[in-house]
Design an enzyme around this catalytic site. Structure first.
Site, mmCIF file in Angstrom:
data_model
loop_
_atom_site.group_PDB
_atom_site.id
_atom_site.type_symbol
_atom_site.label_atom_id
_atom_site.label_comp_id
_atom_site.label_asym_id
_atom_site.label_seq_id
_atom_site.Cartn_x
_atom_site.Cartn_y
_atom_site.Cartn_z
ATOM 1 N N GLY A 108 36.023 -34.340 134.466
ATOM 2 C CA GLY A 108 37.073 -33.973 136.362
ATOM 3 C C GLY A 108 38.345 -35.415 135.724
ATOM 4 O O GLY A 108 38.683 -36.472 134.656
ATOM 5 N N SER A 143 39.462 -34.852 129.938
ATOM 6 C CA SER A 143 39.408 -33.773 129.068
ATOM 7 C C SER A 143 39.806 -33.062 129.888
ATOM 8 O O SER A 143 39.332 -31.544 129.686
ATOM 9 C CB SER A 143 38.282 -34.134 128.504
#
Length: 617
Positions: A52, A126
């Site tokens: 996130g 990520s």
């Protein structure tokens, strides 16, 4: 053994320096690791990949989940993005190529943790799907569970949090390629979990993840704090009532009804009803329930029945429980087994002396015990003017959320509160704030079930406690007073574990334990039945209570020089006056006033009224 590099990904992403290497298979199996790793047995290795935006709450939830799992005896470790860049990935920057290599390395490390039987939690932005897909493939090919958890927090919320001030820098152009500002975040398309930290508390987010892990066999049911209520759901109540009316009926006692309330509201989670023989034996011999992991259950919750009822009902698939002719619950698949009263009492109370009031009730009850799953038809109320204080664990959790509590410390009591108790509660709150908690809330939780005849009755105790809050001895804005429905058993350190375990259902994470909790004088010798210090000591060692921090009771006495209750200082022992319960009762009966500062005047007046009412009657 699975191919360690099925897609050639390591060759593609390697620097080309590792040559002439051969993958070596482990000699220790995952099943064997699972037998010796952690307190709950079984292989639980997996990776939970929190992804996130920056500020979404990934690390906050990950660290809270790690603390929760470890407290439940499940080995867990958090890999945080910033922490990893201080060591393993300190040579990587934030170019796309470096970010891909950052995630590849983390995926490999997480896989090793998971293969070792540890629940590995990774907290990385990520932002690219292909990198997260790479992490998933590495786990899939190794036969390890990979759980992608999208912490879906709106950008404006993340910016408002901005714990590192990075958004402000990115908006000013000081940081280039910042995810969410000038670099896209690719949301997961098929992730296993979505949690919304902007809408739910950290604890609720943690329990969402724990529920998922439970449903997939990673976490045993006993490691969840989800309260298991046993009420019939609203849309089935009419049908259940109709069925109950058609079944053979067992009339229960007031004590049985109190235990039914305890079970129905979820205080004894994960019990699904009155104990069957297997659960009873686990409780009696180990103080725990063992199926699905270790859960503290130091006292048996059982339904005694007489021989005539056992003979009448033992062939039934289901029976109804009624109290004073009113249908209360359906008990499914009843199991009858011998009520070995002497053995039960010796294990639970360390005596079978029937001068002990609860032991006497055990001996007077039926010669059989009936276990089975309960379906309770409606909330149990007593219509005594106190039902508004009988909050269920779920209602108390909601109350604590409403108060924005970041810590809850519970105080169990069955006696009136004096200013020495209040001193301890204030001191606990102060110490919690010093540890960094912003809003610790007190759960003042008097026991509301059966008590022996010479204890102050519940209505008078509630009046006295309320008077303390009216006079601001206890802060009404940071105190929740509620009634704990359990009967009192006077079983000393065995019972005090039950008192602590039940408060865990409310979300309490600190528990104040006093001198000689759940104790009483021996019926014959009048000496303490249990060592007064053992209750607190046992709680610090008891299995299944590790997520609850025990706050030991500091001895308080009346300080004559301060005209107030104070923590006892043996170096100035002449300054202190100990006012015993016997002395307090004598003063109240005589209508006399204790030393100024011993108890709030309004609260003392309640006790005077009570003891004088006994004298007059």
């Amino acid at each position: 053994m699975a191919n360690p590099d099925p897609y050639g990904l390591r060759r593609q992403l390697s620097t080309g320096k590792s040559t002439n290497v051969t993958y070596q298979a482990q000699h220790v199996s995952r099943a064997k690791r699972g037998q010796v790793l952690g307190q709950r047995g079984g292989f639980r290795g997996c990776t939970i990949w929190f992804t996130g935006l920056s500020g979404a709450g990934k690390t906050t939830v990950s660290f809270a989940l790690e603390a929760y799992l470890v407290s439940q005896g499940i080995p867990s470790y958090s890999l945080d993005g910033d922490n990893i860049r201080h060591g393993l990935n300190k040579n990587l920057g934030f170019s796309q190529e470096d970010r891909e290599e950052n995630i590849r390395r983390i995926a490999e490390v997480a896989k090793l943790f998971a293969d070792g039987g540890i629940v590995c939690l990774t907290s990385f932005i990520s932002p690219f799907r292909k990198d997260r897909d790479l992490a998933r493939r590495l786990h899939d090919e190794a036969g390890l569970m990979f759980i992608e958890c999208f912490v879906n927090t709106p950008l404006d919320v993340c910016e408002s949090r901005d714990p590192k001030g990075l958004y402000k820098k990115a908006r000013r152009g000081e940081i280039k390629g910042f995810t969410g500002i000038d670099q896209e975040y690719e949301e997961p398309e098929k992730c296993e979990l979505v949690i919304k930290s902007a809408e739910f508390s950290v604890d609720e987010c943690v329990q969402d993840v724990v529920s998922y892990l439970q449903s997939h066999g990673i976490v045993p049911e006993s490691a969840t704090t989800i309260v298991k209520e046993l009420f019939v759901t609203a849309n089935f109540v009419d049908a259940a009532r109709k069925e109950a009316a058609s079944l053979p009926t067992l009339e229960i006692t007031e004590l049985d009804l109190q235990w039914t309330q305890v079970l129905a509201e979820g205080w004894a989670t994960p019990l699904t009803g009155f104990m069957r023989e297997r659960e009873f034996l686990q409780s009696q011999h180990f103080g725990c329930l063992l199926d699905g992991g270790v859960t503290n259950q130091s006292i048996p919750i059982v339904l005694p029945v007489h021989t005539a009822d056992k003979q009448r009902l033992e062939s039934c698939a289901a029976i109804s429980l009624s109290y004073q002719g009113r249908l209360i619950a359906i008990l499914r698949t009843p199991e009858f087994y011998e009520h070995r009263k002497e053995e039960r009492c010796c294990r639970q109370f360390a005596t079978y002396n029937q001068g002990h009031p609860y032991v006497k009730m055990v001996y007077d009850s039926g010669d059989w015990l009936c276990g089975g799953d309960l379906e309770v038809l409606e909330r149990i109320v007593w219509n005594d003017g106190l039902d508004q204080y009988r909050l269920t664990p779920k209602e108390l959790r909601a109350k604590f959320r409403q108060l924005n509590a970041d810590a809850v410390f519970a105080f169990q009591l069955r006696n009136p509160v004096h200013n020495g108790h209040a001193l301890l509660m204030h001191d606990t709150q102060r110490r919690l704030k010093e540890r960094g908690y912003k809003n610790p809330v007190l759960l003042l939780h008097p026991l509301g079930g059966w008590t022996k005849d010479d204890d102050v009755p519940l209505p008078w105790r509630i009046r006295q406690h309320q008077a303390l809050m009216d006079e601001k001895v206890l802060d009404p804005d940071s105190t929740v007073m509620a009634i704990f429905p359990s009967p009192m058993m006077y079983a000393g350190p065995t019972e005090v574990q039950w008192h602590a375990k039940a408060r865990m259902a409310t979300g309490a994470n600190f528990y104040i334990v006093g001198r000689d909790p759940a104790g009483m004088p021996h019926p014959d010798t009048k000496q303490d039945m249990f060592n007064p210090t053992h209750g607190a000591k046992v709680l610090t060692m008891a299995p299944g209570l590790t997520q609850l921090e025990i706050v030991p009771f500091r001895v308080a006495a009346y300080n004559k020089t301060k005209s107030a209750m104070d923590f006892y200082d043996p170096e100035h022992k002449d300054d202190f006056l100990f006012i015993s319960g016997t002395k307090m009762r004598a003063l109240a009966r005589a209508g006399e006033t204790p030393p100024n500062g011993f108890m709030a005047p309004k609260a003392w007046q309640v006790l005077v009224e009570y003891y004088q009412s006994i004298a007059s009657s």
